[in-house]
Write a protein that holds these residues in place. Structure first.
Motif, short mmCIF file in Angstrom:
data_model
loop_
_atom_site.label_atom_id
_atom_site.label_comp_id
_atom_site.label_asym_id
_atom_site.label_seq_id
_atom_site.Cartn_x
_atom_site.Cartn_y
_atom_site.Cartn_z
N ARG A 163 0.84 -1.19 0.00
CA ARG A 163 0.00 0.00 0.00
C ARG A 163 0.88 1.25 0.00
NH1 ARG A 163 -2.88 -0.17 5.17
NH2 ARG A 163 -3.50 -2.20 4.34
N PRO A 164 0.47 2.32 -0.68
CA PRO A 164 1.24 3.57 -0.60
C PRO A 164 1.43 4.01 0.84
CG PRO A 164 -0.43 3.73 -2.31
CD PRO A 164 -0.70 2.45 -1.57
N ALA A 165 2.64 4.43 1.18
CA ALA A 165 2.92 4.84 2.55
C ALA A 165 2.03 6.01 2.96
CB ALA A 165 4.40 5.23 2.69
N LYS A 166 1.75 6.89 2.03
CA LYS A 166 0.84 8.00 2.28
C LYS A 166 0.05 8.25 1.00
CE LYS A 166 0.53 12.59 4.32
NZ LYS A 166 1.27 13.68 5.00
N LEU A 167 -1.24 8.01 1.08
CA LEU A 167 -2.09 8.11 -0.09
C LEU A 167 -2.22 9.56 -0.54
CD1 LEU A 167 -3.88 6.14 -1.79
CD2 LEU A 167 -5.81 6.92 -0.39
N THR A 168 -2.10 9.77 -1.85
CA THR A 168 -2.28 11.09 -2.43
C THR A 168 -3.30 11.02 -3.55
OG1 THR A 168 -0.61 10.90 -4.18
CG2 THR A 168 0.17 11.57 -1.98
N ALA A 224 -14.22 4.72 21.89
CA ALA A 224 -12.88 5.01 21.37
C ALA A 224 -13.06 5.45 19.93
CB ALA A 224 -11.98 3.78 21.46
N PRO A 225 -13.07 6.75 19.68
CA PRO A 225 -13.36 7.23 18.33
C PRO A 225 -12.31 6.80 17.30
CG PRO A 225 -12.51 9.00 19.69
CD PRO A 225 -12.75 7.84 20.61
N SER A 226 -12.79 6.38 16.14
CA SER A 226 -11.91 6.10 15.00
C SER A 226 -11.83 7.37 14.18
CB SER A 226 -12.49 4.95 14.16
OG SER A 226 -11.70 4.72 13.01
N VAL A 227 -10.61 7.85 14.00
CA VAL A 227 -10.42 9.16 13.36
C VAL A 227 -9.53 9.03 12.13
CG1 VAL A 227 -10.70 10.38 15.55
CG2 VAL A 227 -8.40 9.69 14.82
N GLY A 228 -9.64 10.02 11.25
CA GLY A 228 -8.77 10.07 10.09
C GLY A 228 -7.35 10.34 10.52
N ALA A 229 -6.43 9.44 10.16
CA ALA A 229 -5.02 9.58 10.54
C ALA A 229 -4.22 10.20 9.40
CB ALA A 229 -4.47 8.22 10.96
N CYS A 230 -2.93 9.92 9.39
CA CYS A 230 -2.05 10.63 8.46
C CYS A 230 -2.21 10.25 7.01
CB CYS A 230 -0.59 10.38 8.84
SG CYS A 230 0.01 8.71 8.46
N GLY A 235 -6.89 11.81 5.38
CA GLY A 235 -5.70 12.66 5.41
C GLY A 235 -5.44 13.30 4.05
N MET A 236 -5.66 12.54 2.98
CA MET A 236 -5.48 13.07 1.63
C MET A 236 -6.44 14.23 1.38
SD MET A 236 -5.92 11.02 -2.00
CE MET A 236 -7.54 10.39 -1.55
N ILE A 237 -7.70 14.06 1.77
CA ILE A 237 -8.69 15.12 1.53
C ILE A 237 -8.35 16.37 2.34
CG2 ILE A 237 -11.11 15.74 1.92
CD1 ILE A 237 -11.82 12.84 1.18
N MET A 238 -7.99 16.20 3.61
CA MET A 238 -7.63 17.36 4.43
C MET A 238 -6.41 18.08 3.88
SD MET A 238 -8.51 16.20 8.37
CE MET A 238 -8.16 14.43 8.29
N ASN A 245 -4.76 18.44 10.04
CA ASN A 245 -5.37 17.25 10.61
C ASN A 245 -4.87 17.09 12.04
OD1 ASN A 245 -6.24 14.68 11.28
ND2 ASN A 245 -5.17 13.63 9.63
N VAL A 246 -5.75 17.20 13.02
CA VAL A 246 -5.30 17.15 14.42
C VAL A 246 -4.72 15.79 14.79
CG1 VAL A 246 -6.87 18.95 15.22
CG2 VAL A 246 -7.59 16.56 15.32
N PHE A 247 -5.03 14.77 14.00
CA PHE A 247 -4.47 13.45 14.26
C PHE A 247 -3.57 13.00 13.10
CE2 PHE A 247 -8.07 13.25 17.27
CZ PHE A 247 -7.34 12.92 18.42
N GLY A 248 -2.96 13.96 12.47
CA GLY A 248 -2.03 13.66 11.38
C GLY A 248 -0.76 12.98 11.84
N ASP A 249 -0.54 12.95 13.16
CA ASP A 249 0.65 12.27 13.68
C ASP A 249 0.42 10.78 13.88
OD1 ASP A 249 -1.22 13.02 15.70
OD2 ASP A 249 0.28 12.59 17.25
#
Length: 338
Positions: A163-168, A224-230, A235-238, A245-249
């Motif tokens: 999988r791409p390390a970070k989707l774009t 336990a909320p599931s949130v958009g990560a990095c 993350g791509m949309i943000m 993204n407050v949870f981009g880390d």
């Protein structure tokens, strides 16, 4: 609310949105598998997909799609006449593709059995999520290959090692090009991609400049909320919109966290993912009644943006996610200025 300070930051951050878009739209990530080269109809196509070599010597004429993103990419490329089956929608097909979709047999509400799939006599199967080729889906890709059936899996749905390390956005465009090459319609892909690039640029431009606005993307989960990560579609949309993204880390596409952490990070805006099984309205009610969360400034100010679940998967709807988030944030900024 930090948006009160946004306007004062414009002069020092005015160039940021363009640089973000150039990174997102200018080229593939280094770890991405190369897209198939454009080919004329009937020309053999060879590519590597999720670590699996794919060679198509004859243009598929009897394709089956599993999952909404795959189905809508095929329809967006005008390939309904090459489809003999489809399955597993999360939402109503986009109006622009409704006529084409209506001409394709629906094999199953969710994944069809392998027997049901084979009844359609497919020569190609295209899925968006690896579950489509898993135990709950239609079987291993290698098994289908032995039957002479070609396969393709969305790069966003690959196993972790592929999988791409970070989707774009560029990974989505590469997938569109792959499918267009396989089906011999590369010109249609370029027209679709050009339109989506223009829409993404216009949507981000609604904010005028990069805004110092932080966003919490809440998918599901009350305890336990599931949130958009990095690194996935949220993350791509943000990133495309130019918000923080407050949870981009956090690693991965989605991540579980705690409400205490969310409160500590004090997001300016909260994205509520809307799904039939977990509606945004219920999420908003939960937040406004929660003993701690109700005092969060974003909740008190009802600074919510609702994004359909179907726009959170890599496909032609990503542009709708970008447009929805950009319009929502722009509207909230406008309200804050009044």
């Amino acid at each position: 609310m930090r948006v009160r300070a946004v306007r004062s930051t414009l002069s020092r951050r005015v160039a940021a949105p363009l640089s973000v878009l150039l990174v997102l739209l200018g080229g593939c990530a280094a770890d991405a598998e190369p897209a198939a080269a454009p080919a004329a109809p009937g020309t053999p196509v060879t590519l590597t997909n999720c670590g699996t070599p794919v060679t198509v010597t004859t243009t598929p004429k009897r394709a089956v799609t599993l999952n909404q993103p795959a189905t809508e990419i095929m329809l967006a490329l005008g390939l309904a006449d090459r489809m003999v089956g489809t399955a597993y929608l999360d939402d109503t097909v986009l109006p622009a593709y409704a006529a084409g979709y209506a001409s394709v047999p629906v094999l199953s509400k969710e994944y069809p059995s392998k027997e049901k799939l084979l009844e359609a006599e497919p020569d190609f199967v295209y899925a968006s999520f690896d579950s489509g080729f898993g135990d709950e889906g239609v079987g291993d890709r290698s098994d289908l290959a032995e039957l002479g059936i070609g396969t393709y899996l969305s790069p966003a749905g690959c196993a972790k090692q592929h999988r791409p390390a970070k989707l774009t956005v560029e990974h989505v465009f590469a997938e569109i090009r792959d499918i267009a090459a396989i089906f011999g319609v590369p010109d249609r892909a370029e027209a679709l991609i050009a339109d989506q690039r223009a829409r993404i640029t216009a949507a981000a431009g609604r904010l005028d400049a990069a805004q110092d606005v932080s966003v919490l993307w809440w998918d599901a989960g009350a305890d336990a909320p599931s949130v958009g990560a990095c690194c996935g579609t949220p993350g791509m949309i943000m990133s495309a919109v130019g918000v923080d993204n407050v949870f981009g880390d956090l690693t991965g596409s989605w991540a579980d966290t705690s409400w205490e952490t969310a409160v500590d990070r004090e997001p300016d805006v909260i994205v509520l993912v809307d799904a039939s099984w977990d509606p945004a309205a219920a999420k908003q009610t939960f937040l406004t009644r929660h003993s701690t969360l109700k005092d969060l400034p974003a909740v008190k100010g009802k600074r919510f943006v609702v994004v359909p679940f179907s726009a959170t998967s890599a496909g032609v709807r990503v542009v709708l996610g970008v447009e929805t988030l950009a319009a929502g944030v722009a509207g909230l900024l406008g309200e804050a200025d009044r």
